[in-house]
Each structure stands twice: as structure tokens, then as C-alpha cells.
Design a protein around this motif. Structure first.
Motif, short mmCIF file in Angstrom:
data_model
loop_
_atom_site.label_atom_id
_atom_site.label_comp_id
_atom_site.label_asym_id
_atom_site.label_seq_id
_atom_site.Cartn_x
_atom_site.Cartn_y
_atom_site.Cartn_z
N GLY A 241 0.77 -1.23 0.00
CA GLY A 241 0.00 0.00 0.00
C GLY A 241 0.80 1.27 0.00
O GLY A 241 0.22 2.37 0.05
N GLU A 242 2.13 1.18 -0.05
CA GLU A 242 2.95 2.40 -0.08
C GLU A 242 2.82 3.07 -1.45
O GLU A 242 2.97 2.43 -2.48
CB GLU A 242 4.41 2.05 0.20
N GLU A 243 2.52 4.36 -1.45
CA GLU A 243 2.29 5.07 -2.70
C GLU A 243 3.59 5.23 -3.50
O GLU A 243 4.63 5.60 -2.96
CB GLU A 243 1.69 6.45 -2.43
N HIS A 244 3.48 4.94 -4.81
CA HIS A 244 4.61 5.05 -5.72
C HIS A 244 4.25 6.01 -6.85
O HIS A 244 3.45 5.65 -7.73
CB HIS A 244 4.97 3.69 -6.33
N PRO A 245 4.78 7.23 -6.85
CA PRO A 245 4.60 8.09 -8.03
C PRO A 245 5.20 7.43 -9.27
O PRO A 245 6.00 6.49 -9.16
CB PRO A 245 5.36 9.37 -7.65
N ALA A 246 4.82 7.94 -10.42
CA ALA A 246 5.24 7.29 -11.67
C ALA A 246 6.75 7.20 -11.80
O ALA A 246 7.29 6.17 -12.24
CB ALA A 246 4.65 8.06 -12.86
N HIS A 247 7.48 8.27 -11.41
CA HIS A 247 8.93 8.24 -11.57
C HIS A 247 9.59 7.25 -10.63
O HIS A 247 10.66 6.71 -10.94
CB HIS A 247 9.50 9.65 -11.35
N VAL A 248 8.96 6.98 -9.48
CA VAL A 248 9.49 5.96 -8.58
C VAL A 248 9.10 4.57 -9.07
O VAL A 248 9.90 3.62 -9.00
CB VAL A 248 8.95 6.19 -7.15
N LEU A 249 7.90 4.45 -9.62
CA LEU A 249 7.39 3.17 -10.09
C LEU A 249 8.31 2.56 -11.15
O LEU A 249 8.67 1.38 -11.07
CB LEU A 249 5.98 3.36 -10.67
N VAL A 250 8.68 3.35 -12.15
CA VAL A 250 9.47 2.82 -13.27
C VAL A 250 10.90 2.50 -12.86
O VAL A 250 11.64 1.88 -13.63
CB VAL A 250 9.47 3.80 -14.45
N GLY A 251 11.31 2.87 -11.66
CA GLY A 251 12.64 2.56 -11.19
C GLY A 251 12.71 1.33 -10.30
O GLY A 251 13.79 0.99 -9.82
N ARG A 252 11.58 0.65 -10.12
CA ARG A 252 11.55 -0.52 -9.23
C ARG A 252 11.63 -1.80 -10.05
O ARG A 252 10.94 -1.96 -11.06
CB ARG A 252 10.28 -0.53 -8.40
N LEU A 253 12.44 -2.72 -9.58
CA LEU A 253 12.58 -4.02 -10.24
C LEU A 253 11.28 -4.81 -10.17
O LEU A 253 10.91 -5.51 -11.13
CB LEU A 253 13.72 -4.82 -9.58
N ASP A 254 10.58 -4.70 -9.04
CA ASP A 254 9.31 -5.42 -8.91
C ASP A 254 8.31 -5.01 -9.98
O ASP A 254 7.57 -5.86 -10.49
CB ASP A 254 8.70 -5.16 -7.52
N PHE A 255 8.29 -3.74 -10.32
CA PHE A 255 7.36 -3.30 -11.36
C PHE A 255 7.70 -3.94 -12.70
O PHE A 255 6.80 -4.37 -13.43
CB PHE A 255 7.39 -1.77 -11.48
N TRP A 256 8.95 -4.02 -13.04
CA TRP A 256 9.32 -4.56 -14.35
C TRP A 256 9.12 -6.07 -14.41
O TRP A 256 8.79 -6.62 -15.47
CB TRP A 256 10.76 -4.17 -14.70
N LEU A 257 9.30 -6.76 -13.29
CA LEU A 257 8.94 -8.18 -13.25
C LEU A 257 7.44 -8.34 -13.47
O LEU A 257 6.98 -9.23 -14.21
CB LEU A 257 9.35 -8.79 -11.91
N TYR A 258 6.69 -7.47 -12.84
CA TYR A 258 5.23 -7.46 -12.99
C TYR A 258 4.84 -7.12 -14.43
O TYR A 258 3.94 -7.75 -15.01
CB TYR A 258 4.69 -6.44 -11.99
N TYR A 259 5.53 -6.16 -15.01
CA TYR A 259 5.26 -5.73 -16.39
C TYR A 259 5.48 -6.88 -17.37
O TYR A 259 4.65 -7.15 -18.25
CB TYR A 259 6.17 -4.55 -16.71
N ILE A 260 6.62 -7.57 -17.22
CA ILE A 260 6.95 -8.66 -18.14
C ILE A 260 5.99 -9.83 -17.94
O ILE A 260 5.57 -10.49 -18.92
CB ILE A 260 8.41 -9.12 -17.93
N ALA A 261 5.60 -10.10 -16.69
CA ALA A 261 4.65 -11.18 -16.44
C ALA A 261 3.32 -10.90 -17.13
O ALA A 261 2.72 -11.81 -17.74
CB ALA A 261 4.44 -11.34 -14.93
N TYR A 262 2.87 -9.66 -17.07
CA TYR A 262 1.62 -9.28 -17.76
C TYR A 262 1.82 -9.30 -19.27
O TYR A 262 0.97 -9.80 -20.02
CB TYR A 262 1.22 -7.88 -17.30
#
Length: 481
Positions: A241-262
Motif C-alpha cells: 500500500g505504499e504510494e509510488h509516483p510514476a517516476h518511482v514506479l518505473v525505477g523498481r525491479l518489482d514493477f518490471w517483473l510485474y510488467y513482463i509477467a503481464y
């Protein structure tokens, strides 16, 4: 046509975003259930339009375009009134949360009934009068949930008029609600400030130093294991639930793992459905195209409904939602490899289509909740739209891949009468496409598994903290009552 498709794509993005934000804003305690139900009904559109086309005029293909233009416009105008008149949302008591959860359970049961109805009768090819009767039944099932607000108001009147001796406890269906998130954040912050044990808040050297002095885990014999562990622990999420602005989001490894999985999961399933007519034609199953479309649509609907299962079974069996996402990706590679091996079989084509629809439907519905939980509910409108940029990119890449393989085998094709088009016939037309799509879906499965491993500790910490505060909340609620 290009301009109309461009407008339609922009419209879909706006429409979905508004629906997601409305669900999150109006149902904070049952966010996942509302999102699952909302996204689920997107999956029956194809089956409903097929049934409507048969009921009005089965021979007119342009009718689908007309229905797709008018029906969303009319429904959106009708829905605009309650959306604009919605009252401010006040925090709900545990009793109200449980009541809403029961309502969502009833709505999901009704949705399952609707999906079964469309699965059985959506590919109806009988006479027009029967098709109209079946369409009337489908419309009734779709409109019937509008009676729920009346039932809710009647129940509230009955509750306030006649004193009930039954006490309702807090919902066991909630995975993450706003109050739990705030309590979870405070507990995690207090715990980390007290003992400073969370590896995601420490540098790798500090983690190694702490563990070498207290647990004797950092030594030369375990260098290879520590290297793998560091890769898993690097930049992990501290809490849900921690808020991630867009510029923080694209810098996280978890997001890109999530992106590739989708990208390698749900998007491939969507591209498969877009090519389903041509796939059926190439494999000699043109007469079954409507049935295959109904199968995909109906099982996608069931998959979207199943995305709410973690919330219903949470009281008995808790599992991180990212883990459920990994399980949901399993049928996709199985289906594509099955299609590659047995594409000439009608049964294999139907089973593969159903599996892909089930898997992609679950991913589409669960993704909004996962985005909200991992990267913050208030930023979900922006963050989820960043995530689904993989859909147009994947549609282009996977579509071009399928087209290149298709055109490479078109020499063996058959020239259609009354047309200049040349159609590739036979299993070779899509064999390599199925193999490539299957391999790519395995990549998505691996990324989803890594995401689950990296986020499991955040979900487990949230569940532990929730278990600590829930008894106190129930006691407070009972004392107030």
C-alpha cells in the motif's frame, strides 16, 4: 478504420480507468471484490454481442460494429447519473463491511449464473425467434443486479425498524483495506525502528554484517547462496500500500517483473483472441469460430470471477495475491504447447482456447488489485495505465510475429473465391507461432514467480499485523454496539 481504432483505444483506456477509480473510491474495504466483479463483465461482451447478432440478423456482419457503437454509449449515459450524484464515502463499520462482502458474494454467484448461461446459449445457431428469447434471458440476467441497491435499502430499513439479536463480525473476505494498510504501516515502521531487521531498509553490507554476528550466515561457504539472496532482496517492497509516483514506479525491479509477467501472460491471451477467427480458418474449423469465441469469452469471464477467490478463502487459507497470479499464468504455456502439438484436433483447440481465456481473464482482473496493493491505491489510475502500455506493444510484436510466420507458409495456401486474399491452410500456419507464444509465456511465468518470491514477505508481514489488530478491532466494535 485506423482513426476509428485509435479513438476506440483511447476510449477504452479512459473508460477502464474511470471504472477502476470508482471501485477503489467507493469500495475501499472490498476493493478487490468490486474490481473483480467489474472487470469480469467485460469478458462476456463478445458472447453477448454474438447472441444479439443472431437474434437481430445473423447474416449482417456490420451489425456487430453498430452494436459496439451504440450499446456502450447508451449504457454509459445511463450510468452517468448515479456516478455524478454519488455521495461522499464515509468509513464503514465492520458490520457494514461484512454486509457488503455478502452482497458481493451474491453478485458473484449471479455473475457465475450469467456466464454459464452465455456459455451454453451464446453460440446458439437456431432460428431467430429462439435467439431473441435467449437474448431476452441474457439481458434479464445482466439487468437483475440493478435490484441489489433496492435490496440493500430495504435491508437497512428492516434493520433500523426491527432490532436484531444477531451480531455480525468483521469481514473475512478483505485482503487489504485502507484501515488495515494504515495500521500495517505503523506496525512495520515501529518494528523496523525498534530492531532494524528488515533487509530492504539496510544496505547489503549491513545485512551481511548483522547476519554474520547474530545468525552466523555470512561465511565463505555460502557466497553463492548469498549472491542469489542479495538479488532477491535487492530493492524489495517494505510494505503493502505504499504510494509510488510514476517516476518511482518505473525505477523498481518489482514493477518490471510485474510488467513482463503481464506482457508475456495476459497480453498474449488477448492477441490469441484477436486472431482466433483466422486461427480457426487456417486449421479448418471456420464453422466453429462462434463457438470458440464464446468459449474464450465465457472462460475469460470465469477467470475474472476467480480472481476474487483469494479474498473469499482468505479466512481459511491465506496466500499472497502475487502467488495466485503465478498460478493463473500456468494454463497459458500449457495451452499453447497443446495447440502446437495437437492443433488438428477440434477438442485440443477448444480446450486450449478455454485455458487461455481462463488464464488471461484472471490476470486482467487481478492485475488492478495487485497494482493497488504493491504500488498504492491512490496512484492506481496512473500506475495501472503505465502497466497496460504492454498491451498495444505486445499486440504489435505478437501480431507481427504471427503474420510473418503465416505469410511464410502462405505458399501452401488456398485462394479464396470472390476474393484476392490468399489463406494459409494447415497446422504449419500457426505451429511456430504457438511454440513462440508458449516459450514467451514461460518467461512471463518465471517473472511472476520471481515477483511472488520478492513480495511474499510484504504480504506475510501484512497478514501477521492484521491478525494482531483484528481481535482488538472486533472487541472495540462489540463494545460500541
Amino acid at each position: 478504420v485506423f482513426f476509428l481504432c485509435l479513438l476506440a483505444g483511447c476510449s477504452i483506456c479512459w473508460f477502464n480507468t474511470v471504472c477502476f477509480v470508482l471501485c477503489i473510491k467507493n469500495f475501499p474495504a472490498n476493493r478487490a471484490l468490486a474490481l473483480s466483479l467489474t472487470v469480469s463483465y467485460n469478458g462476456v461482451s463478445a458472447a453477448l454481442y454474438a447472441l444479439a447478432g443472431d437474434a437481430i440478423s445473423a447474416s449482417t456482419s456490420s451489425l456487430y460494429l453498430l452494436l459496439n457503437s451504440l450499446v456502450p454509449l447508451i449504457v454509459s449515459i445511463a450510468a452517468l447519473v448515479p456516478i455524478l450524484r454519488q455521495p461522499s464515502v464515509d468509513p464503514l463499520s465492520p458490520e457494514a463491511v461484512r454486509s457488503d462482502s455478502i452482497m458481493f458474494l451474491l453478485l458473484n454467484m449471479l455473475a457465475v449464473l450469467t456466464g454459464v448461461y452465455l456459455l451454453l446459449f451464446g453460440s446458439n445457431t437456431s432460428d431467430t425467434s429462439t435467439s431473441r428469447l435467449l437474448l431476452g434471458g441474457a439481458v434479464f440476467l445482466l439487468v437483475f443486479p440493478l435490484c441489489v441497491p433496492g435490496v440493500v435499502y430495504a435491508r437497512r430499513w428492516f434493520h433500523h425498524t426491527i432490532h436484531s439479536s444477531f451480531q455480525l463480525r468483521g469481514s473475512g473476505f478483505i485482503l487489504v483495506d485502507d484501515d488495515d494498510l494504515e495500521l500495517h504501516k505503523r506496525l512495520v515502521s515501529r518494528e523496523t525502528s525498534y530492531n532494524n531487521l528488515n533487509g530492504s531498509l539496510l544496505s547489503d553490507d549491513e545485512v551481511c554484517e548483522y547476519r554474520s554476528s547474530s545468525q552466523k550466515l555470512c561465511n565463505k561457504e555460502e557466497d553463492s547462496a548469498r549472491c542469489c539472496e542479495k538479488m532477491i532482496e535487492k530493492d524489495q517492497l517494505v510494505m503493502l500500500g505504499e504510494e509510488h509516483p510514476a517516476h518511482v514506479l518505473v525505477g523498481r525491479l518489482d514493477f518490471w517483473l510485474y510488467y513482463i509477467a503481464y506482457f508475456c501472460g495476459g497480453t498474449i491471451g488477448l492477441v490469441y483472441s484477436n486472431n482466433l477467427g483466422q486461427i480457426a480458418q487456417s486449421l479448418g474449423h471456420s464453422s466453429n469460430t462462434t463457438l470458440l469465441l464464446t468459449l474464450y469469452s465465457s472462460f475469460s469471464f470465469f477467470g475474472r470471477l476467480l480472481s476474487a477467490a483469494p479474498d473469499y478463502v482468505r479466512a481459511k487459507f491465506y496466500f499472497a495475491r502475487t502467488g495466485w497470479l503465478t498460478i493463473a499464468l500456468l494454463p497459458t504455456p500449457v495451452a499453447f504447447f497443446l495447440l502446437a502439438a495437437l492443433s488438428n484436433s477440434t477438442a485440443a483447440l477448444r480446450v486450449g482456447t478455454a485455458l487461455i481465456g481462463l488464464s488471461s481473464g484472471f490476470i486482467f482482473a487481478a492485475a488492478v488489485s495487485v497494482t493497488s496493493e504493491l504500488f498504492g491505491p491512490n496512484s492506481v489510475g496512473v500506475n495501472h495505465n503505465i502497466l497496460i502500455t504492454n498491451i498495444p506493444i505486445g499486440s504489435l510484436i505478437y501480431g507481427v510475429l504471427a503474420a510473418v510466420i503465416y505469410d511464410g507458409n502462405v505458399g501452401r495456401g488456398l485462394k479464396l473465391m470472390f476474393s484476392d486474399s490468399v489463406v494459409c491452410m494447415g497446422r504449419d500456419c500457426y505451429f511456430l507461432t504457438f511454440v513462440w507464444w508458449g516459450c514467451l509465456s514461460v518467461v512471463g511465468l518465471v517473472c511472476s514467480l520471481l515477483l511472488f518470491i520478492r513480495t511474499k514477505h510484504a504480504y506475510d508481514a501484512f497478514e501477521r499485523n492484521r491478525a494482531l489488530v483484528e481481535p482488538q478491532r472486533n472487541r472495540s466494535s462489540n463494545s460500541i454496539a
